[in-house]
Design a protein around this motif. Structure first.
Motif, PDB file in Angstrom:
ATOM      1  N   ASP A  85      16.230  -9.762 -27.292  1.00 46.86           N
ATOM      2  CA  ASP A  85      17.016 -10.730 -28.070  1.00 46.86           C
ATOM      3  C   ASP A  85      17.802 -10.123 -29.234  1.00 46.86           C
ATOM      4  OD1 ASP A  85      16.154 -12.849 -26.438  1.00 46.86           O
ATOM      5  OD2 ASP A  85      14.346 -13.100 -27.642  1.00 46.86           O
TER       6      ASP A  85
ATOM      7  N   HIS B 104      20.754  -8.032 -31.086  1.00 50.51           N
ATOM      8  CA  HIS B 104      22.159  -7.724 -30.803  1.00 50.51           C
ATOM      9  C   HIS B 104      22.400  -6.219 -30.865  1.00 50.51           C
ATOM     10  CE1 HIS B 104      23.846 -11.945 -32.044  1.00 50.51           C
ATOM     11  NE2 HIS B 104      22.922 -12.008 -31.100  1.00 50.51           N
TER      12      HIS B 104
ATOM     13  N   THR C 198      27.929  -7.174 -32.071  1.00 47.62           N
ATOM     14  CA  THR C 198      28.110  -8.563 -32.494  1.00 47.62           C
ATOM     15  C   THR C 198      29.590  -8.898 -32.581  1.00 47.62           C
ATOM     16  OG1 THR C 198      26.060  -8.456 -33.780  1.00 47.62           O
ATOM     17  CG2 THR C 198      27.569 -10.260 -34.272  1.00 47.62           C
TER      18      THR C 198
ATOM     19  N   THR D 167      29.537 -10.547 -28.041  1.00 51.94           N
ATOM     20  CA  THR D 167      28.217 -10.142 -28.509  1.00 51.94           C
ATOM     21  C   THR D 167      27.408  -9.595 -27.339  1.00 51.94           C
ATOM     22  OG1 THR D 167      28.146 -11.729 -30.327  1.00 51.94           O
ATOM     23  CG2 THR D 167      26.033 -10.986 -29.459  1.00 51.94           C
TER      24      THR D 167
ATOM     25  N   GLN E 195      23.620  -8.704 -26.241  1.00 49.91           N
ATOM     26  CA  GLN E 195      22.252  -9.034 -26.648  1.00 49.91           C
ATOM     27  C   GLN E 195      21.258  -8.546 -25.602  1.00 49.91           C
ATOM     28  OE1 GLN E 195      21.785 -13.158 -27.606  1.00 49.91           O
ATOM     29  NE2 GLN E 195      19.586 -13.032 -27.895  1.00 49.91           N
TER      30      GLN E 195
END
Length: 257
Positions: free
Chosen positions: A34, A36, A39, A93, A95
């Motif tokens: 979870d 990043h 970003t 992003t 992730q």
């Protein structure tokens, strides 16, 4: 639609000498689930090459917390090259889906390397071209296909995905492979540009026709042939028996069209 990367990931297309030179440019970093790696809107310019694990590439939508997943990237994939090349803010992003290991290379070092290695520069151009074509397909799908069709296409694509390599370990939240797709409903919704509620309705229809079976963070494909037909927009009643009351493909309710 194309959520997965090119059939030949960037790092896998490098020669042994090129790979050694690229590795020397950066440092290995580990990221928990979870977190990043990159970003959207950030002004950083480094690039990352995924060594182990999988990540999502996503953008926020006008609905605030809702996001649209543009891609799933695994071992060998290069990320962040656009910001490294044009010095603009990050456009998406990245992730971690689960634990991820990546090689992180400063943008200026990466640009110098490309200037000195035209063949590797060509690989980056090929990747950018592939992803641009894929983005065009995604825009077409969002504009012209129903939620059910988009979901059927996505499940078909992901269920056919091969493991990224023998060294890729299974993760609690790994990329989907084989005849099951290991994503939660909200993540599936984000991959097709729909609400979680719309995807839940589509999954209920697929379950009622015994095309899929769902569990906790998993969708098992029971009838890949019929799912593929739905993905191609066939919602009539001919050519496939064993499902629905008419001996053919399931009829799509009006609200799913």
């Amino acid at each position: 639609m194309g959520l997965l990367g090119d059939e030949t990931a960037f790092a896998r297309a490098l020669t042994a000498q090129e790979n050694e030179s690229v590795t020397a440019l950066g440092i290995r970093k580990h990221y928990p689930a979870d977190v990043h790696l990159l970003t959207a809107g950030d002004r950083s310019s480094h690039v990352a090459i995924i060594l182990r694990g999988w990540v999502t590439v996503s953008v926020a939508t006008d609905r605030g917390a809702t996001r649209l997943i543009l891609g799933l990237r695994g071992p060998g994939e290069l990320l962040g090259e656009m910001a490294a090349l044009d010095s603009h803010p990050r456009s998406a992003t990245v992730q971690a889906l689960g634990p991820v290991e990546a090689l992180v290379i400063p943008g200026d070092a990466f640009r110098r390397f490309l200037a000195q290695h035209p063949r590797v520069s060509g690989l980056v151009i090929r990747q950018l071209t592939f992803r641009l074509r894929s983005a065009d397909q995604e825009r077409y799908s969002l504009a012209s296909l129903t939620v059910l069709q988009r979901l059927a296409r996505r499940l078909t694509e992901l269920s056919r995905a091969e493991p990224a390599g023998p060294y890729t370990p299974p993760l609690p939240r790994t990329a989907p492979m084989g005849t099951a797709v290991h994503l939660a409903q909200d993540e599936l919704a984000a991959t097709v540009g729909a609400t979680r509620e719309a995807v839940a309705k589509a999954l209920r229809l697929l379950r009622s026709q015994r095309i899929v079976r769902t569990g906790n963070r998993v969708v098992e494909i029971l009838d890949p042939k019929l799912l593929s037909l739905l993905a191609d927009g066939h919602d009539g009643h001919s050519g496939h028996g064993g499902h629905g009351g008419h001996g053919g493909q399931p009829e799509i309710p009006e609200q799913q069209r």
